[in-house]
Scaffold this active site. Structure first.
Site, short mmCIF file in Angstrom:
data_model
loop_
_atom_site.label_atom_id
_atom_site.label_comp_id
_atom_site.label_asym_id
_atom_site.label_seq_id
_atom_site.Cartn_x
_atom_site.Cartn_y
_atom_site.Cartn_z
N GLN A 1 37.31 75.24 27.89
CA GLN A 1 36.03 74.81 27.33
C GLN A 1 35.25 75.96 26.75
O GLN A 1 35.58 77.13 26.91
CB GLN A 1 35.21 74.12 28.43
CG GLN A 1 34.93 74.99 29.64
CD GLN A 1 34.31 74.22 30.78
OE1 GLN A 1 33.14 74.39 31.08
NE2 GLN A 1 35.11 73.38 31.43
N ARG B 1 34.95 70.49 25.49
CA ARG B 1 36.31 70.63 26.01
C ARG B 1 37.29 70.75 24.86
O ARG B 1 37.35 69.90 23.98
CB ARG B 1 36.69 69.42 26.87
CG ARG B 1 35.90 69.27 28.15
CD ARG B 1 36.55 68.23 29.06
NE ARG B 1 35.60 67.76 30.06
CZ ARG B 1 34.95 66.60 29.99
NH1 ARG B 1 35.18 65.78 28.99
NH2 ARG B 1 34.11 66.26 30.93
#
Length: 311
Positions: A83, A185
Site C-alpha cells: 500500500q 492498496r
C-alpha cells in the site's frame, strides 16, 4: 486545570490480525478519556472545549479541531496489503464537503515484537516507474520490485507519504502517524476480506502518489543516548525513546505543543503541577500543552515513546 489524560483503547479486528487505536481524533473513531474530571469525554470534545490549552497555540492555529496525530498498535498475523498513502496536499485535493477531516499520511513504526525471520516491505529495491509497476501488477510480479527488509525488536522505520510499504506476518509495531485513514492498496495477494470478497484495490490512485526511487537505507540508524534517544524528527512529528530507571524531568515550554506518551514497558508516575497520574505498560497519555513541566518517576525500568507535534 488540565492534567495528563489517559485513554481507552479502540480495538479493530482485521483480516490480517489485530489493530488497536491507542489515541485517535479521527472521525467517529474518537478516543475516550479514562481518568479525571474529563473521564467519558472524547478527545474531540476535550479539544473543542480547551483548544490551544490542550494542543498548543501553533498546533491549534494550523489544525483547528482536527487532532493531528494518531497512535496505533498493529499486530500482523498475516501479511498486510502492499500500500501507499498520499501527502497532505494530495489528501486535501481529494477532500469533498462532508468528508471526514483528515491529512496525508506520513508514519513511523517501532517494532515491539518480531518472530524469527520477520520482515517488512519498505520502498522499491531500485528506481522504477508507474508503467513498470502497473505492468508488474498485471503480471503478478510486483513483489520483484519491492524491498523486503529484515526486522527485529526495537527497529525503527520512517515511512514518508508516497512510500510503498507493508507489514508482514510475525511483526508487531507501534505506529505513529498523521491523522488519516486514506490507504491505496496496490496488491493484496488475491485475499478475501471478512465478507468473503476480494478486497478493493486502488491502483490508479496509488500510481499517482507513489515515489518511484529506491530507498537505500530503510531503517533508522539509532544511536542510544539514554535516557533520551531521538528516533525520528520529521516535519510532522518528533519521536523520542525514553529509557530510564531514575526520575526524568521533561520541559515542553519552548515547543508550544502537546506531548503523547506510549508506555512500552514498565510503569511510572507522571507528576505535574497539581498532582500525578499513574502510567502502565501499553497505556497512552496525552500531556496538554498547558502543562510544560513534567516529571516522570519510574517504578523500576521504564520505556516510553514520547511524541511531539511539529508545526
Amino acid at each position: 486545570m488540565l492534567y495528563p489524560l489517559l485513554f481507552k483503547t479502540i480495538t479493530k479486528p482485521k483480516v490480517w490480525g489485530k489493530e488497536a487505536w491507542l489515541l485517535s481524533g479521527y472521525g467517529d473513531d474518537q478516543s475516550v478519556v479514562a481518568n479525571g474530571f474529563l473521564k467519558g469525554n472524547t478527545l474531540g470534545e476535550a479539544l473543542e472545549i480547551y483548544m490551544d490549552e490542550l494542543v498548543g497555540g501553533k498546533v491549534y492555529d494550523r489544525y483547528g479541531q482536527l487532532f493531528p496525530l494518531l497512535f496505533k498498535v498493529i499486530d500482523a498475523h498475516d501479511n498486510l496489503s502492499i500500500q501507499v498513502h498520499p501527502n497532505d496536499e494530495q489528501a486535501a485535493a481529494m477532500q469533498s464537503d462532508g468528508d471526514v477531516a483528515q491529512l496525508g499520511k506520513t508514519e513511523m513504526w517501532v517494532v515491539t515484537k518480531a518472530h524469527k525471520d520477520a520482515s517488512i516491505v519498505l520502498g522499491f529495491a531500485r528506481q522504477t516507474s508507474a508503467e513498470e509497476v502497473n505492468n508488474s501488477l498485471s503480471a503478478n510480479t510486483v513483489m520483484d520490485l519491492l524491498q523486503v527488509v529484515p526486522v527485529k525488536k526495537d527497529d525503527v522505520a520512517l515511512i514518508p507519504a508516497g512510500t510503498v510499504h507493508a507489514l508482514r506476518k510475525g511483526t508487531q509495531v507501534v505506529e505513529i502517524q498523521e491523522t488519516s485513514d486514506i490507504t491505496f492498496r496496490l496488491y493484496d495477494y488475491n485475499r478475501p476480506g471478512t465478507d468473503g470478497r476480494l478486497r478493493e484495490l486502488h491502483i490508479p490512485q496509488a500510481l499517482q502518489v507513489l515515489h518511484y526511487e529506491a530507498m537505500p537505507q530503510p531503517l533508522i540508524q539509532q544511536k542510544d543516548t539514554r535516557p533520551v534517544t531521538e528516533l525520528v524528527n520529521d516535519p510532522h512529528f518528533t519521536t523520542n525513546r525514553l529509557r530510564f530507571d531514575q526520575p526524568l524531568q521533561r520541559d515542553y515550554a519552548r515547543y508550544d505543543t502537546f506531548a503523547v506518551y506510549v508506555c512500552l514497558n514498565g510503569a511510572a508516575e507522571i507528576e505535574y503541577e497539581g498532582g500525578s497520574v499513574p502510567l502502565k505498560a501499553m497505556q497512552t497519555c496525552l500531556i496538554p500543552a498547558s502543562l510544560p513541566d513534567i516529571r516522570i518517576v519510574p517504578k523500576g525500568e521504564c520505556d516510553i515513546l514520547e511524541t511531539l507535534c511539529n508545526v
